[in-house]
Write a protein that holds these residues in place. Structure first.
Motif, PDB file in Angstrom:
ATOM      1  N   UNK A 276      42.748  32.310 -14.071  1.00 54.15           N
ATOM      2  CA  UNK A 276      43.559  32.487 -15.280  1.00 54.15           C
ATOM      3  C   UNK A 276      42.679  32.708 -16.506  1.00 54.15           C
ATOM      4  N   UNK A 277      41.666  31.876 -16.643  1.00 58.08           N
ATOM      5  CA  UNK A 277      40.777  32.009 -17.807  1.00 58.08           C
ATOM      6  C   UNK A 277      40.062  33.353 -17.796  1.00 58.08           C
ATOM      7  N   UNK A 278      39.619  33.772 -16.615  1.00 57.45           N
ATOM      8  CA  UNK A 278      38.886  35.029 -16.532  1.00 57.45           C
ATOM      9  C   UNK A 278      39.791  36.210 -16.874  1.00 57.45           C
ATOM     10  N   UNK A 279      41.049  36.167 -16.445  1.00 56.54           N
ATOM     11  CA  UNK A 279      41.971  37.258 -16.759  1.00 56.54           C
ATOM     12  C   UNK A 279      42.228  37.354 -18.261  1.00 56.54           C
ATOM     13  N   UNK A 280      42.293  36.219 -18.945  1.00 59.26           N
ATOM     14  CA  UNK A 280      42.463  36.249 -20.400  1.00 59.26           C
ATOM     15  C   UNK A 280      41.252  36.891 -21.071  1.00 59.26           C
ATOM     16  N   UNK A 281      40.064  36.541 -20.583  1.00 55.12           N
ATOM     17  CA  UNK A 281      38.845  37.148 -21.126  1.00 55.12           C
ATOM     18  C   UNK A 281      38.858  38.657 -20.897  1.00 55.12           C
ATOM     19  N   UNK A 282      39.177  39.057 -19.678  1.00 55.49           N
ATOM     20  CA  UNK A 282      39.178  40.481 -19.325  1.00 55.49           C
ATOM     21  C   UNK A 282      40.167  41.252 -20.205  1.00 55.49           C
ATOM     22  N   UNK A 283      41.356  40.685 -20.375  1.00 56.87           N
ATOM     23  CA  UNK A 283      42.390  41.384 -21.141  1.00 56.87           C
ATOM     24  C   UNK A 283      41.905  41.721 -22.545  1.00 56.87           C
ATOM     25  N   UNK A 284      41.276  40.749 -23.196  1.00 56.40           N
ATOM     26  CA  UNK A 284      40.881  40.974 -24.594  1.00 56.40           C
ATOM     27  C   UNK A 284      39.497  41.615 -24.720  1.00 56.40           C
ATOM     28  N   UNK A 285      38.642  41.431 -23.711  1.00 61.23           N
ATOM     29  CA  UNK A 285      37.302  42.025 -23.788  1.00 61.23           C
ATOM     30  C   UNK A 285      37.297  43.472 -23.311  1.00 61.23           C
ATOM     31  N   UNK A 286      37.985  43.744 -22.210  1.00 62.67           N
ATOM     32  CA  UNK A 286      37.859  45.049 -21.569  1.00 62.67           C
ATOM     33  C   UNK A 286      39.033  45.999 -21.801  1.00 62.67           C
ATOM     34  N   UNK A 287      40.223  45.466 -22.065  1.00 56.74           N
ATOM     35  CA  UNK A 287      41.384  46.316 -22.316  1.00 56.74           C
ATOM     36  C   UNK A 287      41.618  46.418 -23.815  1.00 56.74           C
ATOM     37  N   UNK A 288      41.683  45.267 -24.468  1.00 58.00           N
ATOM     38  CA  UNK A 288      41.691  45.204 -25.930  1.00 58.00           C
ATOM     39  C   UNK A 288      42.698  46.118 -26.593  1.00 58.00           C
ATOM     40  N   UNK A 289      42.245  46.860 -27.598  1.00 54.43           N
ATOM     41  CA  UNK A 289      43.129  47.685 -28.412  1.00 54.43           C
ATOM     42  C   UNK A 289      43.617  48.943 -27.694  1.00 54.43           C
ATOM     43  N   UNK A 290      43.055  49.204 -26.525  1.00 56.30           N
ATOM     44  CA  UNK A 290      43.557  50.349 -25.757  1.00 56.30           C
ATOM     45  C   UNK A 290      44.983  50.102 -25.281  1.00 56.30           C
ATOM     46  N   UNK A 291      45.332  48.812 -25.103  1.00 58.52           N
ATOM     47  CA  UNK A 291      46.659  48.478 -24.584  1.00 58.52           C
ATOM     48  C   UNK A 291      46.993  47.037 -24.942  1.00 58.52           C
TER      49      UNK A 291
END
Length: 423
Positions: A276-291
């Motif tokens: 869960x923690x890693x998915x939150x990091x990924x969402x904001x680090x790698x997807x970010x403002x793109x989506x």
């Protein structure tokens, strides 16, 4: 019948509490309340097995007040009356009220006057969000504190304490706990100390001693006793971090099948919180403002997974992994803040311009604080040209927008337009 190990190892004083140092560490709020003997009713909320009951027990032990435990759902108003009568006879009683979010109105109405006069110090425990699930009348008479999941090192410290304690723990058994078994016990129980200690006790009491009299606990034994498999851990736990690394890199690289494979390995090992923690990091680090919508959906999925627990938690997490893998990606946000931090850490800061300084105090005008500040909402389009960065950084740029998706493309267009107007 002997009580479970987790019950026997409950802390007697606030110094014995494992974890939760943001509440009970030196100078922190609950410790200060105990040391000043100025207790008030409180609500502790957080995942199961993280120490809500232990904190209540330790507060009672440190203050020498009587300590009683009731359940808001199953115990009756008559049970509450017994505690109140005890408080009338002997003084203050600390009441741990478990599942406080399920306190009905008759019990609540009976309890409120006793909370107000301080006869009963209620410590409500809940896994629910108190701002949503608990009646405002109870909330307004209580301080609310979040109890966080224990770290691996917290679990390990508690396990070692139990292994050494000859009176309440397992110190009489001469237990040899393999390092990979300890790693699995501290990780696979997802920050739940109760599960870790009870699994340790089951393993210890159900494993026959060897010829030298020692009880040898291996990884296989711990897997069976806590009913969670471990993926391969080497001595230093490198494989654990390798899987987490591969998980993030697979999502970043848009490989759905690989990402699902690594999620499956984390689920099979019981690593729900880590996933869960890693998915939150990924969402904001790698997807970010793109989506940004995918980031919001990830937060919702993680909240659902934490409420569901395993095995059902795998369903919202799998949906999120697929969503993030196939989403457009942008790391512009993390790059922007890291660029800003790099300047700050090198001492490249500068003074805040006078017109931006706080002016809400007497004498500010004489110091030229806030003078000539232009309020953007008073101008067409909500924008007016004025300097915001310190003089030494006034031409600095940190954010480099990417045309990664419709949302960030729109941001980029506005960003470039504003920069043109600033010239």
């Amino acid at each position: 019948m002997q009580k479970p190990l987790a019950y026997r190892m409950r802390p007697n004083t606030i110094d014995d509490i494992v974890g939760q140092q943001h509440l009970v560490g030196e100078g922190k709020i609950i410790r200060r309340m105990v040391e000043a003997k100025m207790l008030s009713s409180m609500i502790l909320y957080g995942p199961p097995g993280t120490g809500k009951t232990s904190i209540a027990s330790a507060i009672a032990g440190s203050t020498h007040y009587a300590f009683r435990i009731l359940n808001a759902a199953t115990d009756t108003k008559k049970d509450l009356q017994v505690v109140v009568e005890e408080a009338k006879m002997s003084g203050t009683v600390i009441l741990l009220l478990d599942e406080v979010h399920r306190l009905d109105k008759p019990k609540q109405d009976f309890l409120l006057p006793h909370l107000e006069n301080g006869r009963i110090i209620m410590i409500g425990a809940t896994t629910e969000n108190p701002y949503i699930a608990i009646n405002p009348a109870i909330r307004s008479r209580s301080q609310i504190f979040e109890v966080k999941s224990l770290t691996e090192s917290d679990i390990e410290a508690a396990v070692f304490r139990a292994l050494e304690d000859k009176e309440n723990g397992l110190g009489e058994l001469a237990i040899q706990l393999d390092s990979d078994a300890l790693i699995h016990l501290s990780r696979a129980t997802n920050g739940d100390l109760r599960s870790a200690l009870n699994g340790l006790e089951l393993a210890s009491k159900s494993t026959p001693p060897e010829a030298d009299g020692k009880v040898h606990l291996t990884l296989q034994i711990l897997e069976e006793c806590i009913q969670k498999k471990a993926f391969s851990h080497d001595k230093d736990g490198d494989a654990h971090y390798d899987v987490i690394s591969a998980f993030q890199k697979s999502i970043r690289g848009s490989d759905v099948d690989a990402a699902l494979h690594y999620l499956g390995r984390l689920m099979e090992a019981g690593e729900l919180l880590i996933a869960c923690r890693r998915l939150l990091v990924i969402a904001y680090e790698d997807i970010g403002l793109a989506n940004p919508g995918a980031c919001s959906r990830t937060v919702s999925a993680v909240q659902a997974a934490e409420k569901l627990g395993l095995p059902e938690a795998r369903i919202p997490l799998a949906e999120t992994v697929i969503d993030l893998c196939l989403s457009p990606k942008s790391n512009s946000s993390i790059m922007a803040i890291d660029n800003a931090l790099a300047d700050i850490r090198q001492g490249n800061i500068g003074e805040v311009p006078d017109h931006l300084k706080d002016s809400h105090y007497s004498g500010a005008k004489e110091l030229n604080r806030g003078v000539d500040y232009q309020y953007p909402h008073n101008f067409p389009g909500g924008w007016v040209k004025q300097q915001y960065l310190p003089n030494k950084l006034k031409h600095k740029t940190y954010y480099e927008p990417k045309e990664s998706g419709k949302y960030e493309t729109g941001l980029a267009q506005r960003y470039f337009k504003i920069n043109e107007l600033k010239k």
